[in-house]
Design a protein around this motif. Structure first.
Motif, mmCIF file in Angstrom:
data_model
loop_
_atom_site.group_PDB
_atom_site.id
_atom_site.type_symbol
_atom_site.label_atom_id
_atom_site.label_comp_id
_atom_site.label_asym_id
_atom_site.label_seq_id
_atom_site.Cartn_x
_atom_site.Cartn_y
_atom_site.Cartn_z
ATOM 1 N N ASP A 20 32.398 54.019 36.513
ATOM 2 C CA ASP A 20 32.153 55.653 37.815
ATOM 3 C C ASP A 20 32.419 56.252 37.049
ATOM 4 O O ASP A 20 30.909 57.416 38.326
ATOM 5 N N VAL A 21 32.657 57.014 36.344
ATOM 6 C CA VAL A 21 32.347 57.983 36.103
ATOM 7 C C VAL A 21 31.569 58.633 35.820
ATOM 8 O O VAL A 21 30.326 59.683 35.916
ATOM 9 N N ILE A 22 30.508 57.313 34.486
ATOM 10 C CA ILE A 22 29.317 57.924 34.004
ATOM 11 C C ILE A 22 28.121 56.867 34.598
ATOM 12 O O ILE A 22 27.130 56.804 34.414
ATOM 13 N N SER A 23 28.053 56.985 35.851
ATOM 14 C CA SER A 23 27.137 56.517 36.474
ATOM 15 C C SER A 23 25.882 56.844 37.500
ATOM 16 O O SER A 23 24.821 56.597 37.472
ATOM 17 N N TYR A 46 32.734 49.357 29.867
ATOM 18 C CA TYR A 46 32.866 50.856 30.752
ATOM 19 C C TYR A 46 33.722 50.187 31.999
ATOM 20 O O TYR A 46 34.369 51.309 32.680
ATOM 21 N N GLU A 47 33.397 48.842 32.773
ATOM 22 C CA GLU A 47 34.594 48.469 33.922
ATOM 23 C C GLU A 47 36.222 48.349 33.294
ATOM 24 O O GLU A 47 36.469 48.400 34.105
ATOM 25 N N GLU A 48 35.413 48.220 32.175
ATOM 26 C CA GLU A 48 37.525 48.316 32.159
ATOM 27 C C GLU A 48 37.832 48.867 31.471
ATOM 28 O O GLU A 48 39.491 49.134 31.219
ATOM 29 N N VAL A 49 37.569 50.052 31.352
ATOM 30 C CA VAL A 49 38.434 51.262 30.732
ATOM 31 C C VAL A 49 38.765 52.483 32.297
ATOM 32 O O VAL A 49 37.808 52.659 32.078
ATOM 33 N N SER A 50 40.200 52.272 32.177
ATOM 34 C CA SER A 50 40.398 53.007 33.405
ATOM 35 C C SER A 50 40.747 55.066 32.198
ATOM 36 O O SER A 50 40.990 54.496 31.741
ATOM 37 N N LEU A 51 40.045 55.431 33.366
ATOM 38 C CA LEU A 51 40.774 57.070 32.767
ATOM 39 C C LEU A 51 42.006 57.662 33.061
ATOM 40 O O LEU A 51 42.617 57.221 34.042
ATOM 41 N N ARG A 52 42.367 58.527 32.780
ATOM 42 C CA ARG A 52 44.111 58.859 32.695
ATOM 43 C C ARG A 52 43.544 60.872 33.010
ATOM 44 O O ARG A 52 42.518 61.538 32.281
#
Length: 66
Positions: A20-23, A46-52
């Motif tokens: 989502d962030v790098i789109s 990329y889709e599997e990495v959740s950001l905190r």
């Protein structure tokens, strides 16, 4: 929540994935590499990495020239 992208603070949704962030960058330049908190992330993850909160995202792209 607040994260940092290339050293600049950004707001994003609490449940944001790296994808989502790098789109935005993907549209501007399809060739780049991404690290989250100094760990390289392969494109297929990329889709599997959740950001905190407070995560440091670094996006680097090659620059043409000499």
């Amino acid at each position: 929540m607040k994260i940092f992208i290339n050293g600049k603070e950004h707001d994003c949704d609490q449940d944001a994935a790296l994808e989502d962030v790098i789109s935005i960058w993907r549209k501007e330049n399809p060739y780049f590499a991404v690290a989250v908190n100094t760990s390289f992330i392969p494109k297929n993850k990329y889709e599997e990495v959740s950001l905190r909160e407070g995560d440091q995202v670094e996006i680097v792209a090659p620059k043409p020239g000499g």
